[in-house]
Design a protein around this motif. Structure first.
Motif, PDB file in Angstrom:
ATOM      1  N   VAL A   1     -35.480   4.820  -3.541  1.00  0.00           N
ATOM      2  CA  VAL A   1     -35.242   5.578  -2.319  1.00  0.00           C
ATOM      3  C   VAL A   1     -35.851   6.975  -2.350  1.00  0.00           C
ATOM      4  O   VAL A   1     -36.063   7.589  -1.308  1.00  0.00           O
ATOM      5  CB  VAL A   1     -33.725   5.677  -2.030  1.00  0.00           C
ATOM      6  CG1 VAL A   1     -33.063   6.732  -2.929  1.00  0.00           C
ATOM      7  CG2 VAL A   1     -33.464   5.978  -0.553  1.00  0.00           C
ATOM      8  N   CYS A   2     -36.183   7.482  -3.530  1.00  0.00           N
ATOM      9  CA  CYS A   2     -36.667   8.864  -3.646  1.00  0.00           C
ATOM     10  C   CYS A   2     -37.997   9.035  -2.913  1.00  0.00           C
ATOM     11  O   CYS A   2     -38.983   8.365  -3.234  1.00  0.00           O
ATOM     12  CB  CYS A   2     -36.847   9.253  -5.114  1.00  0.00           C
ATOM     13  SG  CYS A   2     -37.498  10.927  -5.327  1.00  0.00           S
ATOM     14  N   PRO A   3     -38.063   9.929  -1.926  1.00  0.00           N
ATOM     15  CA  PRO A   3     -39.307  10.094  -1.157  1.00  0.00           C
ATOM     16  C   PRO A   3     -40.400  10.820  -1.916  1.00  0.00           C
ATOM     17  O   PRO A   3     -41.560  10.815  -1.492  1.00  0.00           O
ATOM     18  CB  PRO A   3     -38.856  10.906   0.066  1.00  0.00           C
ATOM     19  CG  PRO A   3     -37.695  11.707  -0.432  1.00  0.00           C
ATOM     20  CD  PRO A   3     -36.989  10.825  -1.422  1.00  0.00           C
ATOM     21  N   MET A   4     -40.035  11.458  -3.041  1.00  0.00           N
ATOM     22  CA  MET A   4     -41.010  12.260  -3.785  1.00  0.00           C
ATOM     23  C   MET A   4     -41.414  11.619  -5.114  1.00  0.00           C
ATOM     24  O   MET A   4     -42.183  12.205  -5.869  1.00  0.00           O
ATOM     25  CB  MET A   4     -40.430  13.658  -4.049  1.00  0.00           C
ATOM     26  CG  MET A   4     -40.061  14.425  -2.790  1.00  0.00           C
ATOM     27  SD  MET A   4     -41.464  14.653  -1.675  1.00  0.00           S
ATOM     28  CE  MET A   4     -42.502  15.732  -2.645  1.00  0.00           C
ATOM     29  N   ASP A   5     -40.869  10.447  -5.420  1.00  0.00           N
ATOM     30  CA  ASP A   5     -41.154   9.776  -6.701  1.00  0.00           C
ATOM     31  C   ASP A   5     -40.863  10.702  -7.889  1.00  0.00           C
ATOM     32  O   ASP A   5     -41.618  10.731  -8.860  1.00  0.00           O
ATOM     33  CB  ASP A   5     -42.618   9.318  -6.768  1.00  0.00           C
ATOM     34  CG  ASP A   5     -42.922   8.191  -5.801  1.00  0.00           C
ATOM     35  OD1 ASP A   5     -42.004   7.404  -5.519  1.00  0.00           O
ATOM     36  OD2 ASP A   5     -44.067   8.107  -5.324  1.00  0.00           O
ATOM     37  N   CYS A   6     -39.757  11.426  -7.802  1.00  0.00           N
ATOM     38  CA  CYS A   6     -39.481  12.388  -8.871  1.00  0.00           C
ATOM     39  C   CYS A   6     -38.492  11.858  -9.908  1.00  0.00           C
ATOM     40  O   CYS A   6     -38.192  12.552 -10.875  1.00  0.00           O
ATOM     41  CB  CYS A   6     -38.991  13.713  -8.294  1.00  0.00           C
ATOM     42  SG  CYS A   6     -37.430  13.654  -7.411  1.00  0.00           S
TER      43      CYS A   6
ATOM     44  N   CYS B   1     -30.832  10.074  -3.312  1.00  0.00           N
ATOM     45  CA  CYS B   1     -30.466   9.376  -4.548  1.00  0.00           C
ATOM     46  C   CYS B   1     -28.955   9.223  -4.653  1.00  0.00           C
ATOM     47  O   CYS B   1     -28.439   8.163  -5.038  1.00  0.00           O
ATOM     48  CB  CYS B   1     -31.026  10.111  -5.768  1.00  0.00           C
ATOM     49  SG  CYS B   1     -30.551  11.853  -5.881  1.00  0.00           S
ATOM     50  N   ALA B   2     -28.234  10.290  -4.302  1.00  0.00           N
ATOM     51  CA  ALA B   2     -26.775  10.247  -4.387  1.00  0.00           C
ATOM     52  C   ALA B   2     -26.185   9.338  -3.301  1.00  0.00           C
ATOM     53  O   ALA B   2     -25.159   8.672  -3.514  1.00  0.00           O
ATOM     54  CB  ALA B   2     -26.203  11.655  -4.273  1.00  0.00           C
TER      55      ALA B   2
ATOM     56  N   TRP C   1     -25.108   9.678  -9.370  1.00  0.00           N
ATOM     57  CA  TRP C   1     -25.707  10.900  -8.848  1.00  0.00           C
ATOM     58  C   TRP C   1     -24.714  11.607  -7.934  1.00  0.00           C
ATOM     59  O   TRP C   1     -24.033  10.967  -7.127  1.00  0.00           O
ATOM     60  CB  TRP C   1     -26.965  10.587  -8.035  1.00  0.00           C
ATOM     61  CG  TRP C   1     -28.165  10.180  -8.833  1.00  0.00           C
ATOM     62  CD1 TRP C   1     -28.666   8.926  -8.987  1.00  0.00           C
ATOM     63  CD2 TRP C   1     -29.016  11.044  -9.592  1.00  0.00           C
ATOM     64  NE1 TRP C   1     -29.775   8.942  -9.791  1.00  0.00           N
ATOM     65  CE2 TRP C   1     -30.018  10.248 -10.180  1.00  0.00           C
ATOM     66  CE3 TRP C   1     -29.032  12.414  -9.843  1.00  0.00           C
ATOM     67  CZ2 TRP C   1     -31.019  10.770 -10.989  1.00  0.00           C
ATOM     68  CZ3 TRP C   1     -30.030  12.945 -10.642  1.00  0.00           C
ATOM     69  CH2 TRP C   1     -31.013  12.120 -11.207  1.00  0.00           C
ATOM     70  N   ASP C   2     -24.634  12.919  -8.053  1.00  0.00           N
ATOM     71  CA  ASP C   2     -23.787  13.709  -7.159  1.00  0.00           C
ATOM     72  C   ASP C   2     -24.562  14.950  -6.759  1.00  0.00           C
ATOM     73  O   ASP C   2     -25.383  15.458  -7.531  1.00  0.00           O
ATOM     74  CB  ASP C   2     -22.482  14.114  -7.857  1.00  0.00           C
ATOM     75  CG  ASP C   2     -21.470  14.737  -6.905  1.00  0.00           C
ATOM     76  OD1 ASP C   2     -21.617  14.563  -5.684  1.00  0.00           O
ATOM     77  OD2 ASP C   2     -20.523  15.396  -7.401  1.00  0.00           O
ATOM     78  N   MET C   3     -24.338  15.416  -5.535  1.00  0.00           N
ATOM     79  CA  MET C   3     -24.937  16.667  -5.071  1.00  0.00           C
ATOM     80  C   MET C   3     -23.917  17.773  -5.282  1.00  0.00           C
ATOM     81  O   MET C   3     -22.828  17.752  -4.691  1.00  0.00           O
ATOM     82  CB  MET C   3     -25.328  16.567  -3.593  1.00  0.00           C
ATOM     83  CG  MET C   3     -26.265  15.406  -3.265  1.00  0.00           C
ATOM     84  SD  MET C   3     -27.786  15.403  -4.240  1.00  0.00           S
ATOM     85  CE  MET C   3     -28.577  16.913  -3.664  1.00  0.00           C
TER      86      MET C   3
END
Length: 611
Positions: free
Chosen positions: A527-532, A584-585, A593-595
């Motif tokens: 799901v990560c839009p930045m491939d990080c 991600c969260a 994952w948590d923000m």
């Protein structure tokens, strides 16, 4: 330190070959991820106050600024913005968030915040501290120490407090009302003012048995140019910062029609723009370097060009032309950049001299410190450039009772640096007076707080606003150039301030990973839009950076690395690419994952005493 800083890798078990698991209990880790706050010398919590502006909570946004940078309204107009080049928004589009101008939004739209300010101390603690200079560094030291009960005595040769903020920054950039208001907040804490009293002998001041002395006298001397014709035409050749001070205090109110400004820094830009308002109809700036190499901030150069002031580059002044005592022009040698053995130098082109006619010249080629009033037998060491030897952390000199800050410590910088020095010096003075360890560590207050409000809901807006940076409106030239006191920048109104605040990427809301909850489903990777985010085998850092889905090329930004998961892989996140969008969260089925919002307040006097 408080809060849930240890969540994430608290269950680290054993060290494995490769990059060690990230220690997110160290506040520096997430502080560095908040690039704007990390870059700010005073470490102002930038994303926090920007969110408050977007919510219309201007008083709260102002107070966050006031606690750290002391002069929000002043800096919202004059800061050299070290935060903005660091802004993560500038990595995904051309321009960063207008952090500096948003600071002004808070200052311009706040209500009366005086009830929220500290009150004068009701009792003294017995310590007397002298502050030399009433500029931003000394005023910030006073702000930090007065509520703790210190008796503060401020000396300055000028009749009003403010130092370079008052004498060197023109009123069309910084109105008196803004400056007086924010200085007034500090004077309301009741320091003793000895204005109009310049300190002529540090030895004499030491004899008055102060417990500590802070030197915040600035860099009061502008560099001159000893060229042919300088003495003969002296009446029409002016040193920039002295001329600006004379304008500021009303001693100068006109200049010749044709003006040449020598220099490429911010002082030169203030000189040329001031000259336009005092009668200069043909004002030109001449610089020895190229346009891109000029020391002036980009926006300062833009403001000068907006007012139709040409800037000539690669010209070196060789002499002042005159007829008797009347200045007639300046002769220049044209130069060009030449690289020899890897070293870039400016070399003469061999072309004939360039002559520019003028009635007045303003020299703005740099500033330097002047300490003729500091005797050299006090046990205070100076370097070969005549600068005091000052500890960059404690701001203490080789004389234990004497501290420096602002331009007096390390040469000309901006107000925000003076404030940062002042906070450090105030901690040191407080510790010194209490016989505490001046050099002891200065830990900040920091915490992490989850923003989770539901399975897919957060207490902050994690949407990415697509809009580009908004332009700050200006007063039209035909109006602005008629009056030196008309503020040129109008600032953002509430609507533009809200729109610009929405561009902030909330870099302080961190992605925090709990290894023990991860089932390695790779949903976050998908799901990560930045491939990080990458799950991979650990390795030494250089190799690990190139094993990621998107290789991590920015070595100045850390990798977030977990301890080994059940498969032996590690989770690696490139903090340089992350947009803090929270996807991600939201996608993670187990809550691994948590923000979590990271909030850091840098240490100040009284907050980090070791006893």
């Amino acid at each position: 330190m408080s809060g849930n800083l240890s969540r994430g890798n608290a269950d680290v078990i054993t060290a494995r070959p490769g990059v060690r698991p990230t220690d997110i209990a160290n506040p520096d880790y997430f502080h560095k991820v908040v690039d704007c706050q990390w870059a700010c010398p005073a470490h102002t919590p930038v994303p926090e106050y920007i969110r408050l502006i977007a919510a219309g909570r201007y008083d709260d946004a102002y107070m966050i600024n006031w606690a750290s940078n002391v002069f929000p309204g002043v800096l919202g107009r004059t800061c050299d913005r070290p935060c903005e080049p660091a802004c993560r928004r500038g990595r995904v589009e051309d321009e960063p968030v207008a952090i500096c101008r948003l600071k002004r939004v808070a200052a311009d739209n706040k209500d009366d915040i005086r009830p929220r300010l500290p009150k004068p101390a009701t009792a003294r603690n017995g310590y007397r501290v002298a502050l030399i200079g009433a500029g931003p560094a000394s005023l910030a030291v006073a702000r930090d120490l007065l509520p703790l009960g210190y008796e503060i005595i401020i000396y300055d040769g000028d009749a009003k407090a403010g130092g370079m903020m008052r004498s060197q920054i023109p009123r069309f950039r910084l109105p008196d009302t803004v400056l007086d208001e924010e200085i007034g907040y500090i004077l309301g804490l009741k320091p003793e003012l000895k204005l109009g009293q310049a300190v002529n002998s540090l030895k004499a001041l030491l004899a008055e048995n102060y417990d500590a002395i802070f030197v915040g006298s600035g860099a009061p001397r502008g560099r001159d140019l000893d060229l042919p014709g300088r003495k003969e035409a002296a009446a029409h050749i002016h040193v920039g910062i002295e001329w600006l001070a004379n304008v500021s205090f009303g001693h100068v109110d006109k200049i010749g029609r044709r003006v040449i400004v020598l220099g490429g820094g911010n002082t030169a830009m203030d000189c040329c723009r001031t000259a336009r308002r005092l009668g200069g109809t043909d004002v030109q700036v001449v610089v020895r370097s190229g346009y891109e190499e000029m020391k002036a901030s980009p926006w300062e150069k833009e403001d000068a060009r907006r007012e139709d002031i040409p800037i000539h580059n690669f010209l070196v002044p060789k002499g002042f032309l005159h007829e008797g005592a009347r200045l007639t022009g300046v002769a220049f040698e044209r130069v060009k950049p030449v690289v020899t053995n890897g070293k870039r130098e400016l070399m003469p082109t061999g072309e004939p001299p360039v002559v520019m006619a003028c009635d007045d010249v303003l020299i703005a080629v740099g500033q330097e410190n002047a300490f003729p009033w500091i005797e050299r037998d006090l046990g205070l060491d100076f370097d070969r450039w005549g600068m005091p030897e000052v500890d960059a952390v404690t701001m203490q000199s080789s004389h234990p009772k004497i501290f420096f800050g602002g331009d007096a410590a390390f040469g000309p910088k901006n107000i925000i640096w003076a404030v940062a020095h002042a906070h450090a010096a105030a901690i040191s003075i407080d510790r010194f007076c209490r016989n505490d360890d001046v050099a002891a560590s200065r830990p900040p207050l920091a915490n992490l707080v989850s923003q989770k409000m539901g399975i897919h809901e957060w207490s902050y807006d994690n949407g990415i606003d697509p809009n580009l940076r908004y332009k700050v409106p200006h007063v039209a030239n035909e109006v602005a150039l008629k009056d030196i006191k008309i503020e040129v920048e109008l600032g953002f109104d509430k609507m533009l301030g809200y729109a610009e605040a929405r561009r902030c990427l909330n870099c302080d809301v961190q992605t925090v990973f709990a290894r023990n909850l991860c089932i390695e489903c790779d949903a976050c990777v998908d799901v990560c839009p930045m491939d990080c985010i990458t799950f991979t085998g650990n390795d030494e850092e250089r190799a690990l950076r190139h094993k990621l889905t998107a290789p991590a090329e920015n070595l100045t930004q850390d990798l977030y690395v977990s301890d080994a998961l059940k498969t032996g892989r590690v989770m690696v996140k490139d903090e340089d690419l992350c947009l803090h969008c929270g996807l991600c969260a939201e996608r993670c089925p187990t809550g691994a994952w948590d923000m979590q919002k990271f909030y850091l307040e840098a240490a100040q006097a009284g907050s980090c005493r070791s006893r």
